[in-house]
Design an enzyme around this catalytic site. Structure first.
Site: not given
Length: 333
Positions: A157, A176, A238, A267, A286-289
């Site tokens: 991502i 990272d 998250r 949530e 929470h609509i990323g995907a």
């Protein structure tokens, strides 16, 4: 011998249910947990050959009774809602679908940061209310080109997000736990830095890491104070990664310029969440995907994994410590 049973745990709309059934391979029956009463659940759970879940909290209560299931297939990448320790105890491999949701989440990230930069929600509201604020907000609106985009997390991502941001002309830096392969850095002219360096140098911070014990509360008061005054934060990872009270104070006091929040500590969040009162916050549920395209890719990957196990192969993308398939304990013939 009858069809194999797949038990799906999350709530569905009629349209979403039709998509699920459209991807279901032949030779399988799909059962929906939220359509069953308690007696039906008690009957089907021990008979299910495979468990399928998106965000349903899954732990001992499920694993201890799913005597016939071979593994749990998660649709999507994050598994923080699954009790992996319990899965290990009961011998359940847990699999996810890495990469299948990367495009949707990456596009939402870009959408949010552009909307924040151009104050799109505010412009939409004021224009529709009869105000013509053609000049008022130009000094505090920005373009993506030439800005430094700092990504925390540089997996599938993160890299897909960086690819799109880079195409707009942004400079890419990232943090990272593991440095990316040289070819990935070269493709995006991306520079690997420490977390503190990314926070202090970036104009845009976006989060693309899982919720783990070591990432819970990662972005708090100290980290927000490292960010530039004009910078924005986008969280599509998250909710527990960002300390919401600290974020609220930083936004209210204009220590940072804005935030796009798709994921929340709770949530759904409480309706009186103070972040909802701020003009410099874009909030989504929470609509990323959350696109049909992502659904198609994720479900295709999930059902293909079930099919490969039916052919005698090992499941792909196992994320816990159980690599061997469970032996069914009951007969459903």
């Amino acid at each position: 011998m009858g069809n194999k049973k797949i038990l799906y745990f999350d709530k569905t709309t009629e349209e979403f249910k039709a998509i699920l059934l459209g991807h279901k391979p032949s030779g399988f029956d799909l059962y929906f947990w939220h359509e069953m009463d308690d007696n039906e659940r008690e009957r089907i759970l021990p008979e299910a050959d495979y468990l399928l879940a998106a965000t349903h909290k899954t732990g001992e209560e499920i694993f201890s009774k799913a005597a016939n299931a071979k593994f749990l297939q998660k649709t999507g990448i994050g598994v923080d809602h699954i009790d992996l320790s319990s899965a290990d105890t009961y011998g359940f491999p847990v699999c996810n679908t890495p990469g299948a949701n990367a495009t949707g989440v990456a596009e939402l990230t870009i959408l949010m940061l552009l909307a924040l930069y151009r104050k799109l929600p505010l412009m939409n509201r004021t224009t529709k209310s009869g105000k013509w604020e053609m000049w008022e907000h130009r000094p505090t609106s920005f373009e993506l080109e030439g800005k430094t985009h700092g990504l925390i997390g540089f997996g599938n991502i993160g890299r897909q997000t960086a690819k799109r941001s880079h195409a707009f002309g942004a400079n890419i830096i990232y943090y990272d736990a593991f440095q990316a392969a040289p070819e990935h850095e070269k493709e995006l002219n991306a520079k690997f830095l420490s977390l503190e360096e990314v926070l202090s140098q970036a104009d845009i911070i976006s989060l693309h890491i899982p919720l783990l014990p070591e990432t819970k509360g990662l972005i708090g008061k100290q980290e927000l104070e490292l960010m530039k005054e004009h910078s924005i934060l986008v969280n599509v990872a998250r909710g527990g990664i960002v300390q919401e009270d600290a974020l609220y104070q930083a936004l209210k006091e204009r220590k940072i310029a804005g935030a796009g929040i798709d994921v929340w500590e709770q949530e759904p969040p409480q309706v009186n969440n103070p972040l909802f009162d701020l003009e410099n916050v874009i909030a989504t549920p929470h609509i990323g995907a959350g696109t049909r395209d992502t659904l198609n890719r994720v479900l295709q990957t999930a059902f293909q994994n079930i099919e490969r196990v039916e052919k005698g192969q090992s499941p792909a993308f196992v994320v816990n410590n159980v690599k061997k398939l469970r032996e069914p304990k009951v007969s459903t013939e």
